[in-house]
Scaffold this active site. Sequence first.
Site, mmCIF file in Angstrom:
data_model
loop_
_atom_site.group_PDB
_atom_site.id
_atom_site.type_symbol
_atom_site.label_atom_id
_atom_site.label_comp_id
_atom_site.label_asym_id
_atom_site.label_seq_id
_atom_site.Cartn_x
_atom_site.Cartn_y
_atom_site.Cartn_z
ATOM 1 N N HIS A 1 0.838 -1.203 0.000
ATOM 2 C CA HIS A 1 0.000 0.000 0.000
ATOM 3 C C HIS A 1 0.870 1.249 0.000
ATOM 4 O O HIS A 1 2.038 1.200 0.370
ATOM 5 C CB HIS A 1 -0.928 0.010 1.221
ATOM 6 C CG HIS A 1 -0.174 0.000 2.505
ATOM 7 N ND1 HIS A 1 0.256 -1.167 3.098
ATOM 8 C CD2 HIS A 1 0.253 1.008 3.302
ATOM 9 C CE1 HIS A 1 0.909 -0.883 4.204
ATOM 10 N NE2 HIS A 1 0.936 0.436 4.353
ATOM 11 N N HIS B 1 5.876 6.038 -1.097
ATOM 12 C CA HIS B 1 6.606 4.799 -1.353
ATOM 13 C C HIS B 1 5.706 3.613 -1.028
ATOM 14 O O HIS B 1 4.713 3.757 -0.319
ATOM 15 C CB HIS B 1 7.874 4.722 -0.488
ATOM 16 C CG HIS B 1 7.570 4.487 0.954
ATOM 17 N ND1 HIS B 1 7.141 5.502 1.792
ATOM 18 C CD2 HIS B 1 7.581 3.349 1.708
ATOM 19 C CE1 HIS B 1 6.915 4.997 3.000
ATOM 20 N NE2 HIS B 1 7.170 3.695 2.977
#
Length: 173
Positions: free
Chosen positions: A39, A121
Amino acid sequence: MRVFLACLPPPGCLPRLAQWQRAMQREAGGRCLPLPQLHLTLAFLGELGPLALQRAADCAERAAADLPASLTLDCLGSWEGGIGWCAPAAADAALQAWVMALRRDLRAQGLRLDAQPFRPHLTLLRKLRQPLPPQTVPPLRLALRELALIASSLSADGARYQRLDGWRGGAAR
């Protein structure tokens, strides 16, 4: 309940993310995160009770309409603590501005956020045996289709995530 707001990678991106995981693992060791748990964290909210959880959901629903359409991932690397990641090589101004607005709204609703600055990220590996210097990879366009509210539970095996709710982004409608 520990919760955060995030975008989940679309299924079509998972093969490339798995390929990056394997390449990074060959180079630095570590433990690959399960693909369904990958995620892009947008705001970590920590422990929330029912009323605060509803305020967070309301903020997410308002913000989803303006969710940027995508994020380009084109860099792999690691941070101290043995975290292997993929990220954009250059800052994405639209996503940064959107996240700042989302976080302002969450704070205005009385929610406390993690003080960490937003660094877009996806964590791909944990417990690397050695650092990985940043390296450019062929770009992967990560469609940001939905803003998800996710619960996090910690166990001896690591964190486990459960999607509680989600709101389609404006570009996905």
